[in-house]
Write an enzyme that holds these catalytic residues in place. Structure first.
Site, PDB file in Angstrom:
ATOM      1  CB  THR A 310      -0.885   0.059   1.255  1.00  0.00           C
ATOM      2  OG1 THR A 310      -0.062   0.357   2.400  1.00  0.00           O
ATOM      3  CG2 THR A 310      -1.625  -1.240   1.479  1.00  0.00           C
ATOM      4  CG  ASP A 311       1.214   5.934  -1.178  1.00  0.00           C
ATOM      5  OD1 ASP A 311       2.222   6.043  -0.450  1.00  0.00           O
ATOM      6  OD2 ASP A 311       0.936   6.751  -2.074  1.00  0.00           O
ATOM      7  CB  ALA A 312       2.139   6.273   3.766  1.00  0.00           C
TER       8      ALA A 312
END
Length: 604
Positions: A310-312
């Site tokens: 995932t992105d952050a």
């Protein structure tokens, strides 16, 4: 610290008793979940609250090492806060690897895209001009710079003990108002983006660093930054396939990206189902939390076999709608292998909270919200990647002066090769700058210094040089200085900085207050250049980032140039701020550099 270790040990066993088969199963499940978490360690304070902790982590505290071991974490991400110089970075990454719980290398990741998203200290490592600058070289140089820059970045990272890069970006920037991607994209042509992205990915991975294609399924046509909100892409399915997904399909088919990073973006054409947010509202699933996008599309339809990260998750595109545990559970249910940064870990209390989050994920498996077989398979994918790192060639030695000079030369070459003349040049070049009175207009004082340093670097001692700083702009003084000048050179950084460039959302609050917004700066620049031109002055306008705003200067500037970058070397006692883009522009005005770049985006 012993109390902290005991707390982790108790939490490890808390979900299901201390003995017996059930306990062993839960311990294995916790180990699997730990593999699937990647945390940041930008700051650390042994005491006090997380909100107040601002101390950069540059050495690995025992508390962090113990948490990595006890929670079986699979990896960490580093930011500029952690990275001060090459010897310190090497010590930090070595200590991180020594903390691994299973003898396999930790995944140590970084956002080293090049350009404005670069975490390594620029006093030692060039950041290069970035992807859009590379895009401007494709027509003339093919994939040369995508390959050379990708290889150089990977060699830098490998020498420091960093084995994973969250690059390249495959976002097709077809929205001029995009606040977060813009110059991080190779351009607005999906075929060109795929070609450059594939070349950069191959070069990085051949040099021993894992690559990541992002932000799936595409962050190019948004006017909202997912660090601060939740973007919505309203493309129809045909447009999504032809534009947004095209580079991802090509790289998955023709190359072997180790990872794909998700985007916190709603794509109704791909999934219009909804989730209930923590406030109780129905929300179209962001791609990060969508099984239709991550499993059905990316895994099954596109055939991606690597790691989905995932992105952050502490970005506002997720965190303002879901709690950390909800976000992690939902993204695992969607098919992600690694949840990146559920929240910032700054104190021992935060580490204990991470242990409780693992408990909540364990409970989600036990209650059937998550599939235990899928969790095990996903953890095994992460382990296989870490085993692959263990079998890879030994870490390189730290770069010496010869290696650094090679990289600096490549940085200069890219800045010159990407310099782009926009429209018609109405000046007779070369200019004898030494015989002119110059007035510069720059976004802030450090950019004034870089223009001055560029003149000095080319050996130019003009009759006079003055500079207006748009951060603390005084119009009356600027008009007086323009009246005395022969040539006025304006420069602009548009759009404004995003959290991605700085590290995380919290860093936006640390930016200095500007007297004028970027929109106001552009308006002032247009007016000043129009007045200068009406008074018979030579006028030059330089876009230091995305070139879209140059259309507004078609009548006020005799010459318009795009650099795609405003990177600067850090100031030292011996040297003011400087940067290769500024040097390239002055070299062009002197006839020493040719503007051979071609626009990688359409200007309307």
């Amino acid at each position: 610290m012993k109390q902290y270790a005991l707390l982790l040990a108790v939490m490890t066993l808390s979900a299901g008793g201390c003995v017996g088969q059930k306990s062993l199963e839960q311990q294995e499940l916790r180990r699997q979940i730990g593999q699937k978490l990647m945390i940041d360690l930008r700051h650390f304070c042994a005491e006090g609250s997380s909100a107040q902790c601002k101390t950069d982590l540059t050495e690995l505290p025992a508390e962090f090492a113990e948490a990595i071991q006890q929670l079986h974490l699979g990896g960490v991400i580093l930011f500029a806060n952690n990275l001060k110089d090459k010897e310190q970075i090497r010590r930090l990454t070595a200590d991180l690897q020594a903390a691994s719980s299973d003898g396999l290398p930790l995944l140590i990741g970084i956002d080293q895209e090049g350009g404005r998203v670069a975490r390594l200290p620029t006093q030692e490592f060039p950041a290069f001009a970035g992807n859009m600058a590379i895009g401007a070289t494709l027509a003339r140089s093919g994939n040369r710079y995508a390959t050379d820059v990708g290889r150089s970045i990977a060699q830098q990272l490998s020498s420091l003990g960093i084995n994973l890069n969250f690059a390249p970006s495959l976002d097709v920037n077809n929205n001029p108002a995009n606040p977060v991607i813009n110059a991080r994209s190779f351009g607005d042509n999906p075929v060109a983006v795929a070609a450059a992205g594939g070349a950069m990915l191959d070069a990085m991975q051949q040099a021993g660093v894992l690559g990541t294609i992002k932000h799936f399924p595409g962050h190019g046509d948004t006017h909202v930054d997912s660090h601060t909100g939740l973007p919505l892409v309203e493309h129809d399915k045909a447009t999504v396939e032809a534009v947004d997904l095209y580079p991802f399909r090509q790289l998955i088919k023709q190359h072997q990206p180790a990872m794909v990073m998700t985007a916190h973006i709603q794509y109704p054409a791909l999934d219009n189902s909804s989730l209930t947010s923590k406030s109780g509202e129905a929300l179209i699933k962001p791609a990060t939390l969508s099984r239709a996008i991550l499993t059905d599309l990316l895994r099954e339809d596109m055939g991606f076999q690597g790691i989905i990260i995932t992105d952050a998750l502490n970005m506002a595109g997720i965190s303002q709608f879901f709690t950390p545990s909800e976000a992690v559970i939902q993204t695992f249910a969607a098919g992600a292998d690694i949840a990146l940064m559920p929240y910032e870990i700054k104190t021992p209390a935060d580490m204990a909270a991470l242990a409780r989050l693992i408990d909540q994920v364990v409970l989600a498996v036990q209650q059937g919200q998550l599939n235990s077989t899928e969790i095990a398979q996903s953890a095994q994918r992460v382990i296989r990647l870490r085993q692959q790192l263990k079998a890879s060639p030994a870490q390189q030695s730290l770069p010496d002066s010869t290696r650094l000079e090679h990289d600096l030369q490549l940085e200069r070459q890219l800045a010159e090769a990407s310099l782009t003349l926009v429209g018609t040049n109405k000046l007779q070049l070369p200019l004898n700058l030494a015989a002119l009175k110059l007035h510069l207009i720059a976004p802030d004082q450090t950019k004034c210094q870089s223009w001055m340093q560029a003149l000095s670097g080319w050996g130019i001692k003009a009759k006079s040089v003055t500079c207006s700083d748009l951060t603390s702009f005084e119009q009356k003084l600027a008009l007086q200085q323009i009246a005395q000048a022969d040539l006025v050179l304006g420069s602009l950084i548009s759009p404004a900085q995003s959290a991605a460039e700085l590290g995380v959302l919290a860093d936006l609050k640390a930016l200095p207050a500007m007297k004028l917004t970027v929109t106001e700066q552009k308006k002032v620049l247009v007016e000043l250049l129009q007045q200068a031109k009406a008074a018979g002055k030579k006028t030059v306008m330089v876009s230091l980032r995305t070139p879209y705003e140059l259309t507004d200067f078609s009548t006020s500037a005799d010459l318009r140039l795009a650099t795609y970058s405003y990177n600067q070397k850090s100031q030292t006692a011996e040297r003011p701020f400087s940067g290769p883009a500024y040097d390239a522009v002055i070299g062009f005005l002197l006839g020493e550099v040719k503007a051979v770049g071609q626009l990688p985006v359409l200007l309307k």
